[in-house]
Enzyme design. Structure first.
Site: not given
Length: 450
Positions: A336-338, A436
């Site tokens: 997720e993200c990072g 994501t």
């Protein structure tokens, strides 16, 4: 099975806007009440990844997000049930009291006012009275009257310059019929360190315990704790609060290797609570310490965080990267993200230096030219990801400053913002690996057949 119980009394700390000092008030109040022998349950209204860890440090009890945009009624009840056994609930709002999105989600627009109304928590408004006196009462009165049905406890006046300033400001509040629950003198040393996503993480604070103790002493001196406790309320006696763990998110696997350090820490507490309640084993490991995920894990999950601040160290973490790649050969990996950025081919930091990442996805991201991405997200999965199938709808939140330079893998989802506009950050999937830019909050159903 869902049991019946009455929720403990609570209050919600809010403000007209960000930057008024409500987090300082929140942390000091949590610790002061705990020092008085109360079991205090903290909550955070809205999609915040950082504040719950500060709440945990202050109250010594896990804090949970409550989100009226992303969560349905069953999940809201299950999360509110985490207050079972507490003497009092103290919740912190996000942004301004009535700030939310234009189009409602599962239960509403995602405002702190909706959270307070749903949970029956009277609002304490923290007002920065710098540069005004009696006029502050007009602001307070406007907030109270904007929704007359919202329970309202009173105000805490922050950054008061002098006894004369306090007297004048109190005069205005008396005229408006607004209870004053505390007056905090102006002090420059009561701010928490910040960076581009808001506060630094709790684990990074140089002396968090001393800071929280100082906030508690400050509030004890200048706030009427007894009046605040008396103002706390809950939904009417006999109200139903779901206690079924089945309403919490189900785990995506049995044995979950979870990256957990200052580069990867943005996971919503209700997700982890749901995974554990269903019997999943969470196996933390630290990529920054060059630890590989557990070899017998069923899934590796890389949360968001600040990998851009540690990109060189992550690129050199051979044990971590080798273990991650080996796992992906036969079992799922999700970021997720990072975490998503780390699964990609490369990450370019703010100085323009390119760092090779895991290479499990073809994603290339850059912080050299920052681009702000913020908001709720609704994802219609086009491919499966751990715990979910193609066709599922997910709700989450995106908050980062990086730009995508290359994203050639298959899109994971069709992603919309809160108003229904498509966003280009679709996520990616390749083999056993998915990622994501949004942080998962809850499932929202399945797409209807065309």
């Amino acid at each position: 099975m869902t049991e019946m119980m009455t929720s403990p009394p609570g209050i919600l700390i809010s403000a007209p806007s960000s930057g008024t000092g409500k987090t300082t008030v929140m942390l000091g109040l949590l610790r002061a009440l705990a020092e008085d022998g109360l079991t205090v349950q903290p909550f955070k209204s809205g999609p915040d990844y950082i504040d719950p860890a500060f709440h945990l440090a202050a109250a010594r009890r896990p804090s949970f997000n409550v989100d009226t945009w992303a969560m349905d009624g069953g999940l809201l009840e299950a999360i509110s049930a985490q207050a079972c056994g507490a003497d009092i609930v103290v919740a912190e709002g996000s942004m301004g009291l009535f700030d939310g999105v234009a189009k409602p989600g599962e239960q509403g627009h995602g405002t702190s006012a909706e959270t307070a109304a749903r949970m029956g928590w009277p609002v304490i408004l923290v007002l920065d009275v710098g540069g005004q006196a009696q006029s502050a009462a007009a602001t307070a009165l406007g907030f109270r009257m904007y929704n007359p049905d919202l329970p309202f406890a009173g105000v805490i006046l922050n950054r008061c310059a002098s006894p004369r300033h306090e007297r004048l400001t109190r005069l205005g509040m008396e005229r408006a019929g607004m209870p004053v629950l505390g007056v905090l003198p102006r002090r420059g040393d009561l701010t928490l360190p910040e960076r581009h996503l808001g506060l630094i993480q709790a684990v990074e604070h140089p002396d968090l315990e001393a800071a929280i103790s100082g906030y508690a002493s400050f509030l004890r001196e200048h706030v009427d704790l007894a009046a605040i406790r008396s103002a706390a309320a809950s939904r009417s006696a006999g109200a139903s609060v779901g206690r079924s763990a089945n309403e919490l998110p189900r785990p995506p696997a049995q044995r979950i290797a979870l990256a957990r350090d200052s580069a990867f820490s943005f996971t919503y507490p209700h997700l982890l609570e749901g995974w554990r309640a269903s019997g999943a084993e969470i196996l933390p490991f630290s990529p920054l310490a060059n630890e590989a995920p557990a070899a017998d894990a069923d899934l590796v999950w890389l949360p968001g965080g600040y990998p851009e601040l540690h990109a060189g160290k992550l690129a050199a973490a051979d044990n971590f990267l080798t273990g991650l790649r080996r796992h992906a050969e036969s079992r799922p990996v999700h970021g997720e993200c990072g975490g998503y950025m780390t699964l990609g081919a490369a990450l370019i930091d703010k100085d323009g230096t390119q760092h090779q990442m895991a290479g499990l996805l073809s994603l290339v991201t850059s912080y050299e030219k920052r681009k702000f991405h913020l908001g709720y997200r609704k994802a219609h999965l086009e491919s499966g990801m751990p715990g979910f199938s193609a066709g599922d709808q997910l709700r989450g939140h995106e908050f980062h400053y990086c730009s995508i330079l290359d994203q050639p893998d298959a899109p994971l989802a069709r992603v919309l913002d809160a108003e229904g506009a498509e966003v280009p950050e679709t996520g990616s999937v390749r083999g056993n690996v998915s990622g994501t830019f949004f942080h998962l909050i809850a499932q929202a159903g399945r797409m209807e057949a065309a």
